[in-house]
Write a protein that holds these residues in place. Structure first.
Motif, PDB file in Angstrom:
ATOM      1  N   ARG A   1     -36.682  45.187  -3.935  1.00 33.20           N
ATOM      2  CA  ARG A   1     -37.804  45.356  -4.864  1.00 33.20           C
ATOM      3  C   ARG A   1     -37.475  44.791  -6.245  1.00 33.20           C
ATOM      4  N   ASP A   2     -36.197  44.837  -6.578  1.00 33.57           N
ATOM      5  CA  ASP A   2     -35.757  44.343  -7.882  1.00 33.57           C
ATOM      6  C   ASP A   2     -35.754  42.802  -7.864  1.00 33.57           C
ATOM      7  N   PRO A   3     -36.578  42.166  -8.715  1.00 39.27           N
ATOM      8  CA  PRO A   3     -36.651  40.694  -8.689  1.00 39.27           C
ATOM      9  C   PRO A   3     -35.306  40.025  -8.950  1.00 39.27           C
ATOM     10  N   ALA A   4     -34.424  40.692  -9.672  1.00 47.42           N
ATOM     11  CA  ALA A   4     -33.111  40.102  -9.955  1.00 47.42           C
ATOM     12  C   ALA A   4     -32.235  40.066  -8.707  1.00 47.42           C
ATOM     13  N   ARG A   5     -32.666  40.755  -7.662  1.00 43.40           N
ATOM     14  CA  ARG A   5     -31.879  40.792  -6.424  1.00 43.40           C
ATOM     15  C   ARG A   5     -32.517  39.949  -5.313  1.00 43.40           C
ATOM     16  N   ARG A   6     -33.514  39.123  -5.695  1.00 49.17           N
ATOM     17  CA  ARG A   6     -34.204  38.318  -4.682  1.00 49.17           C
ATOM     18  C   ARG A   6     -34.066  36.830  -4.950  1.00 49.17           C
ATOM     19  N   GLY A   7     -34.073  36.056  -3.871  1.00 50.16           N
ATOM     20  CA  GLY A   7     -34.225  34.608  -3.989  1.00 50.16           C
ATOM     21  C   GLY A   7     -35.697  34.290  -4.154  1.00 50.16           C
ATOM     22  N   SER A   8     -36.129  33.159  -3.566  1.00 51.42           N
ATOM     23  CA  SER A   8     -37.521  32.757  -3.771  1.00 51.42           C
ATOM     24  C   SER A   8     -38.405  33.004  -2.558  1.00 51.42           C
ATOM     25  N   HIS A   9     -38.022  33.920  -1.695  1.00 51.67           N
ATOM     26  CA  HIS A   9     -38.973  34.317  -0.658  1.00 51.67           C
ATOM     27  C   HIS A   9     -39.041  35.833  -0.558  1.00 51.67           C
ATOM     28  N   VAL A  10     -40.176  36.303  -0.075  1.00 50.41           N
ATOM     29  CA  VAL A  10     -40.420  37.742   0.054  1.00 50.41           C
ATOM     30  C   VAL A  10     -40.879  38.002   1.480  1.00 50.41           C
ATOM     31  N   THR A  11     -40.360  39.069   2.062  1.00 51.58           N
ATOM     32  CA  THR A  11     -40.661  39.365   3.454  1.00 51.58           C
ATOM     33  C   THR A  11     -41.381  40.711   3.550  1.00 51.58           C
ATOM     34  N   LEU A  12     -42.397  40.715   4.418  1.00 50.39           N
ATOM     35  CA  LEU A  12     -43.174  41.938   4.636  1.00 50.39           C
ATOM     36  C   LEU A  12     -43.005  42.362   6.090  1.00 50.39           C
ATOM     37  N   THR A  13     -43.036  43.633   6.341  1.00 50.56           N
ATOM     38  CA  THR A  13     -42.956  44.064   7.729  1.00 50.56           C
ATOM     39  C   THR A  13     -44.230  44.801   8.154  1.00 50.56           C
TER      40      THR A  13
ATOM     41  N   ALA B   1     -36.089  29.319 -10.813  1.00 52.10           N
ATOM     42  CA  ALA B   1     -35.765  30.698 -10.432  1.00 52.10           C
ATOM     43  C   ALA B   1     -36.680  31.685 -11.154  1.00 52.10           C
ATOM     44  N   ALA B   2     -36.951  31.426 -12.425  1.00 49.56           N
ATOM     45  CA  ALA B   2     -37.823  32.337 -13.181  1.00 49.56           C
ATOM     46  C   ALA B   2     -39.217  32.369 -12.562  1.00 49.56           C
ATOM     47  N   LYS B   3     -39.722  31.199 -12.189  1.00 50.14           N
ATOM     48  CA  LYS B   3     -41.059  31.169 -11.579  1.00 50.14           C
ATOM     49  C   LYS B   3     -41.019  31.818 -10.198  1.00 50.14           C
ATOM     50  N   GLY B   4     -39.942  31.567  -9.455  1.00 52.85           N
ATOM     51  CA  GLY B   4     -39.815  32.185  -8.135  1.00 52.85           C
ATOM     52  C   GLY B   4     -39.843  33.713  -8.220  1.00 52.85           C
ATOM     53  N   ARG B   5     -39.158  34.248  -9.228  1.00 52.84           N
ATOM     54  CA  ARG B   5     -39.157  35.711  -9.397  1.00 52.84           C
ATOM     55  C   ARG B   5     -40.564  36.215  -9.728  1.00 52.84           C
ATOM     56  N   ALA B   6     -41.276  35.463 -10.554  1.00 51.93           N
ATOM     57  CA  ALA B   6     -42.629  35.884 -10.936  1.00 51.93           C
ATOM     58  C   ALA B   6     -43.583  35.803  -9.735  1.00 51.93           C
TER      59      ALA B   6
ATOM     60  N   SER C   1     -34.458  38.494   4.425  1.00 51.22           N
ATOM     61  CA  SER C   1     -35.059  39.307   3.359  1.00 51.22           C
ATOM     62  C   SER C   1     -35.132  38.599   2.010  1.00 51.22           C
ATOM     63  N   GLY C   2     -34.352  37.551   1.833  1.00 48.09           N
ATOM     64  CA  GLY C   2     -34.268  36.942   0.502  1.00 48.09           C
ATOM     65  C   GLY C   2     -33.290  37.651  -0.413  1.00 48.09           C
ATOM     66  N   ALA C   3     -32.579  38.646   0.089  1.00 49.16           N
ATOM     67  CA  ALA C   3     -31.634  39.386  -0.761  1.00 49.16           C
ATOM     68  C   ALA C   3     -30.541  38.462  -1.283  1.00 49.16           C
ATOM     69  N   LEU C   4     -30.259  38.616  -2.567  1.00 50.18           N
ATOM     70  CA  LEU C   4     -29.303  37.769  -3.265  1.00 50.18           C
ATOM     71  C   LEU C   4     -27.933  38.438  -3.224  1.00 50.18           C
ATOM     72  N   ALA C   5     -26.906  37.657  -2.891  1.00 52.01           N
ATOM     73  CA  ALA C   5     -25.542  38.192  -2.936  1.00 52.01           C
ATOM     74  C   ALA C   5     -24.977  38.025  -4.339  1.00 52.01           C
ATOM     75  N   ASP C   6     -23.974  38.827  -4.678  1.00 51.27           N
ATOM     76  CA  ASP C   6     -23.272  38.641  -5.942  1.00 51.27           C
ATOM     77  C   ASP C   6     -22.128  37.659  -5.674  1.00 51.27           C
ATOM     78  N   VAL C   7     -22.420  36.382  -5.921  1.00 50.16           N
ATOM     79  CA  VAL C   7     -21.493  35.317  -5.530  1.00 50.16           C
ATOM     80  C   VAL C   7     -20.157  35.441  -6.280  1.00 50.16           C
TER      81      VAL C   7
END
Ligand code: PLP
Length: 418
Positions: A339-351, A310-315, A181-187
């Motif tokens: 959906r929140d860009p702050a919670r994503r890495g640089s890929h987006v997944t669609l189903t 990271a900023a460009k990846g979010r955009a 999913s690209g979901a970012l963990a809180d490291v």
């Protein structure tokens, strides 16, 4: 949000990273909308010459004398990753082996450092090799695995993880960016929570390194591994990296006692006695040629700067989400990433129920995403060489496929590599 192509063109025109695109072979000339750089990054244009130099001069002419240079390479490129990409200190990162092998080494070293504890924790939706390594180590040591469930789209819920942490836990293995999913963990918070019960965390940074800041020092990370052929553009089969926080290095001993970790290696001593520093995590003769390509790829990421990437990846991800909502939702496509860009890495997944067929139709139309089980099209958006117009055009072609039903003519049976 303005969803016109002109708006995407305007974003490209003001993109501070736009100049990096020309430094990758094929980008801008092969006509591909390559959205799979999180599986295999594009080749930096400087890589063939760097490899040719290493082959012709260092190997061809220098022969065995070149080991004077090569002997320090794993640590030198490790330092480049540490300081330029990972937010770590020199002497904390080594380039060696594969991600799977490095994970094994650090996991066993960490478990040995927590004697009397009998539980390993991992995420049920983590990348398979990570779960397999955890299962294998647990079986060999008579330990128990606690697989923590995670939402396929939203990633691991910290509260759920907290429920799996107690004094029996020796080591936790987690990914900083979920591969599906690209979901970012809180490291930082997760590392703290594990430390509170006395456990160590090994972070897998494969989908994070070169895509988002991981700030290993600032986040108090003890141990990490990751691969270099995704966002770091090191090439197929490029060696991985491992990170061990300096203060921990001498307390840990990895399970593969090889001569490249040995103190005074060429003394050919009788008994294994590892060096005090990061090189104690080395095993055998390193892949010198492949590491040359890692140095080039990591150098580009360091030059661009992880914060800007990271900023460009979010955009870019934001554009995918907006276009999917506007164009694809009516065709049954849903977002399978936070959906929140702050919670994503640089890929987006669609189903979509026909995700595999959609993937094949896209490839035939010059768009390269990848398919991920069970029904997902994963769009990698490496910020170094992906333009906003690439995203717009790829989404436009996906819209066209869905509108015309072109994907329905493709086989339902999956290929061996997806
Ligand atoms: C890509 C990836 C790997 C790859 O492991 P290899 O040993 O290089 O094949 C491992 N873990 C994660 C989370 C990955 O995304």
């Amino acid at each position: 949000m303005d969803l016109s192509r002109a708006a995407a063109e305007a974003c490209d025109a003001t993109d501070p990273l736009a100049g990096f695109r020309g430094r990758f072979a094929g980008a801008g000339t092969d006509g591909l909308l390559y959205l799979d750089g999180n599986s295999l990054g594009r080749m930096p244009a400087a890589t063939p010459a760097a490899l040719a130099r290493a082959v012709e001069e260092e190997w061809g002419r220098g022969l065995v004398g070149s080991w004077r240079e090569w002997i320090g390479q794993a640590g030198r490129v490790g330092d480049l990753l540490a300081t330029g990409v990972l937010g770590a200190r020199p002497g904390e990162v080594l380039v060696c082996d594969s991600t799977t092998v490095d994970l094994y080494k650090l996991l066993v070293a960490a478990a040995d450092a927590r004697p009397g504890r009998d539980v390993l924790v991992c995420c049920a939706d983590d990348f398979p090799t990570d779960r397999y390594v955890v299962a294998g180590v647990a079986q060999a040591r008579g330990m128990t695995v606690r697989e923590v469930p995670a939402d396929l789209d939203e990633g691991l819920d910290p509260a759920v993880l907290a429920g799996a942490l107690d004094e029996r836990v020796a080591v936790v293995v987690l990914s900083a960016v979920a591969y599906r999913s690209g979901a970012l963990a809180d490291v930082a918070a997760t590392t703290r929570a594990a430390r509170e019960v006395g456990a160590l965390v090994v972070w897998d940074l494969s989908h994070a390194a070169g895509a988002v800041p991981v700030d290993l020092a600032a986040n108090g990370v003890d141990l990490a591994v990751g691969c270099t052929y995704k966002y770091l553009n090191g090439g197929p089969g490029a060696p991985a990296f491992l990170y061990v926080r300096r203060e921990l290095q001498e307390q840990l001993r990895q399970p593969i006692w090889g001569w490249f970790g040995q103190r005074d290696q060429f003394a050919m001593g009788r008994a294994y006695d590892p060096v005090p520093g990061i090189e104690r995590f080395a095993v055998g003769t390193p892949p010198v040629l492949a590491t040359v390509a890692v140095e080039v790829g990591a150098g580009l990421v360091a030059e661009a700067g992880v914060d800007r990437l990271a900023a460009k990846g979010r955009a870019l991800g934001g554009l995918v989400v907006a276009l999917a909502d506007a164009w694809l939702a009516p065709h049954g496509v849903a977002l399978a990433s936070p959906r929140d860009p702050a919670r994503r890495g640089s890929h987006v997944t669609l189903t979509h129920p026909r995700a595999w067929q959609l993937t094949q139709a896209l490839v035939d139309r010059g768009v390269v995403p990848d398919f991920r089980t069970p029904d997902r099209v994963r769009l990698g958006l490496p910020p170094l060489y992906t333009r906003f117009t690439d995203v717009w055009d790829a989404m436009d072609r996906l819209r066209e496929v869905l509108a015309t039903g072109a994907h329905e003519g493709y086989p339902d049976v999956r290929a061996r590599v997806t």
